[in-house]
Design an enzyme around this catalytic site. Sequence first.
Site, short mmCIF file in Angstrom:
data_model
loop_
_atom_site.label_atom_id
_atom_site.label_comp_id
_atom_site.label_asym_id
_atom_site.label_seq_id
_atom_site.Cartn_x
_atom_site.Cartn_y
_atom_site.Cartn_z
N SER A 78 7.86 -4.11 3.36
CA SER A 78 6.47 -4.44 3.04
C SER A 78 5.47 -3.71 3.94
O SER A 78 4.27 -4.00 3.90
CB SER A 78 6.25 -5.95 3.14
OG SER A 78 6.67 -6.41 4.40
N THR B 122 0.29 -2.70 6.10
CA THR B 122 1.08 -3.22 4.97
C THR B 122 1.17 -2.20 3.85
O THR B 122 0.31 -1.31 3.73
CB THR B 122 0.43 -4.51 4.42
OG1 THR B 122 1.28 -5.11 3.46
CG2 THR B 122 -0.91 -4.24 3.79
N ARG C 125 -4.80 -0.81 -6.21
CA ARG C 125 -5.12 -2.12 -5.63
C ARG C 125 -5.19 -2.02 -4.09
O ARG C 125 -4.37 -1.39 -3.45
CB ARG C 125 -4.04 -3.12 -6.02
CG ARG C 125 -4.28 -4.56 -5.50
CD ARG C 125 -3.48 -4.84 -4.25
NE ARG C 125 -3.48 -6.26 -3.89
CZ ARG C 125 -3.03 -6.71 -2.71
NH1 ARG C 125 -2.55 -5.88 -1.82
NH2 ARG C 125 -3.06 -8.00 -2.45
N VAL C 126 -6.22 -2.64 -3.54
CA VAL C 126 -6.35 -2.74 -2.08
C VAL C 126 -6.37 -4.22 -1.73
O VAL C 126 -7.05 -5.02 -2.38
CB VAL C 126 -7.65 -2.05 -1.60
CG1 VAL C 126 -7.92 -2.34 -0.13
CG2 VAL C 126 -7.56 -0.54 -1.83
N GLY C 127 -5.64 -4.60 -0.71
CA GLY C 127 -5.57 -6.01 -0.32
C GLY C 127 -6.51 -6.35 0.82
O GLY C 127 -7.49 -5.66 1.08
N ASP C 128 -6.17 -7.42 1.51
CA ASP C 128 -7.01 -7.90 2.61
C ASP C 128 -6.82 -7.10 3.90
O ASP C 128 -7.72 -7.02 4.73
CB ASP C 128 -6.68 -9.37 2.92
CG ASP C 128 -5.21 -9.56 3.30
OD1 ASP C 128 -4.33 -9.03 2.58
OD2 ASP C 128 -4.94 -10.23 4.32
N GLY D 108 -3.26 -11.25 -0.48
CA GLY D 108 -4.51 -10.74 0.07
C GLY D 108 -5.74 -11.16 -0.71
O GLY D 108 -6.82 -11.31 -0.13
N1 GLY Z 1 -1.52 -9.34 2.73
C1 GLY Z 1 -1.17 -8.11 2.20
C2 GLY Z 1 -1.75 -7.81 0.91
O1 GLY Z 1 -2.07 -8.71 0.14
O2 GLY Z 1 -1.89 -6.66 0.58
#
Ligand code: GLY
Length: 326
Positions: free
Chosen positions: A86, A206, A216-219, A242
């Site tokens: 991950s 990550t 897609r971009v996360g938190d 995220g």
């Molecule tokens: N916490 C990682 C993500 O959602 O990308």
Amino acid sequence: MSNRRQFVLKSLIGALGLSSSAFSCESTPEADSDNKREFKGPVILTTWNHQETNAIALNVLKENGSVLDAVESAIRKVEADPNDSSVGYGGRPDREGVVSLDACIMNKAGEAGSVCFVRDIMHPITVARMVMEKTPHVILAGQGAKQFALENGMKARNLLTDASINSYKEWLKKSEYKTIINIENHDTIGLLAIDESQDMAGGCSTSGMAYKYHGRVGDSPIIGAGLYVDNEIGSATATGVGEMVLRTLGSFLVVELMRGGLDPYQACKEAVHRIVNKYDCKDTQVGYVALNKYGEAGAYSIHPGFIYTCSTPHKNEVLKSESYFK
Ligand code: GLY
């Protein structure tokens, strides 16, 4: 953990003089307030099981490296690990079979650097640090982030491994996108550090949600969502889905709650409650860890199963987070 990894871990712990007899990193509601507020020395706090990672960070501090060097060096180790599916090399790809990485870093001055949707670069945490230190910007994305990394001496490489290709092929059979609680018991590496001088820094890295939409971009690369550091107050970082963390700007919230007087555990708990009070979290995990200016640590998650690692020069322990659902 393989025998070799156990040996390396024991050697590092031995070299650092770590033992299991010193104070606990854990902050709980029952913590004795008379014993709080006394800073007892460096602490490294990470999401999930990262004893080796934390030992690397402590070793950097021991060798008089900066707290920011400690954060970057430790996270680089996780990014280079092909068995961590991950983060970085070996991270699971998106639904098109492409690995894209997110990372960010903050220093004691409150400066921040971040990269998102970066491809073919093994160490996004280092690129994030270079964005912070070499540009007037905070975030670089996609092709621009990769170009910046290459211009600054990093090498492009394929981030897929045989294992990640095989699991992608397996996923393609159904092509079903769903969040899985505590997938393989780890997710984003979020790392918070405080050094002997009570200076703080933090970072996270990550490959994001497995089989996410392309782009897609996360938190994790969003300052205030996946990570926040305020050297006067404390720091926080997040793991899990995220989108929930983004909607509530979770890490900033945790630090602001600590500014308001909550201890790290209480602040993480309240930030989780803000999520569960508003959204359906039946299949959604989020975990927070937080560290305050006194080196007190805490964590809280939506579902059971979230673990975190708290390490000092005297102790290196994996702890179970309390959770909203039991
Ligand atoms: N916490 C990682 C993500 O959602 O990308």
